[in-house]
Design a protein around this motif. Structure first.
Motif: not given
Length: 221
Positions: A36-39, A44-49, A108-116, A149-156
């Motif tokens: 998950e890419l969150i923040g 830069g989340k979508t760029t990295l995705l 890879i989720y661009d803003r997934g559940m954890l971002d909610r 659900y145990k994603p690798l989560t990266y915050g921006f």
């Protein structure tokens, strides 16, 4: 921000090594790897995705990406609670489909559940979700389904000023006040990586996503 030639070369070698490891070992696990890419908006989340998608695809590594649900939400009025409920429901639908498919791949989720979670708090503060409804929505995160659900989560995160600058102007959600409010839950409870405008900041972040610990489920490098 400056990087020496040696550092970039070392990062390049590290990426190549980890890509080879993924090619050899991804098929040995019986479930997808979630990221998950969150923040903050415009951090830069979508760029990295997009960079990661191109890199994984080029190297024949099975991957799937999920776009930010705000990009295709059919409800235009962001002030309505229904707007947020649709986002929440759509993410649950996507996650249910993806978790039920056990084929080995990187998802890879661009803003997934954890971002909610911070968005729920943000929406309560701006009045678009009643507090009592936010409690109900958050309880779903305590379900057995979500515990699996145990994603690798990266915050921006970026400052409100940078977010607005990249957006081009202040809007309904991307404005100085709203971005500051949205950023507040991230401190100090989670580790956030600051990604600046330089492309090298994005490129050099890629090795974080290709570490053998991803495969710590009975595999070894």
């Amino acid at each position: 921000m400056e990087y020496s030639v040696e550092t970039i070369e070392a990062q390049k070698n590290r990426i190549e090594e980890n890509l080879k490891f993924m090619q050899s070992n991804l098929g040995k696990i019986n479930e997808p790897i979630f990221i998950e890419l969150i923040g903050t908006a415009k951090s830069g989340k979508t760029t990295l995705l997009n960079n990661m998608t191109a890199l994984l695809t080029k190297n024949n590594i099975p991957m799937q990406k999920r776009a930010e649900t705000a990009e295709y939400n059919p409800i235009e009025n962001k002030d309505l609670e229904e707007y947020n409920i649709w986002m929440y429901s759509e993410l649950m639908r996507n996650l249910s489909e993806d978790m039920s498919n056990a084929s080995p791949r990187v998802v890879i989720y661009d803003r997934g559940m954890l971002d909610r979670l911070p968005w729920i708090d943000f929406s309560v503060k701006d009045g678009s979700i009643p507090p009592e409804d936010s409690v109900i929505l958050k309880h779903l995160f305590e379900s057995q389904f979500m515990k699996r659900y145990k994603p690798l989560t990266y915050g921006f995160v970026t400052s409100p000023e940078i977010s607005v600058l990249r957006k081009g102007r202040e809007g309904r959600l991307v404005n100085l006040k709203s971005v500051k409010l949205f950023n507040s839950p991230w401190y100090p409870s989670v580790s956030i990586f600051e990604y600046l405008a330089e492309p090298c900041a994005i490129i050099c972040s890629l090795p974080r996503f290709y570490q053998p610990p991803w495969f710590g489920r009975g595999l070894s490098a």
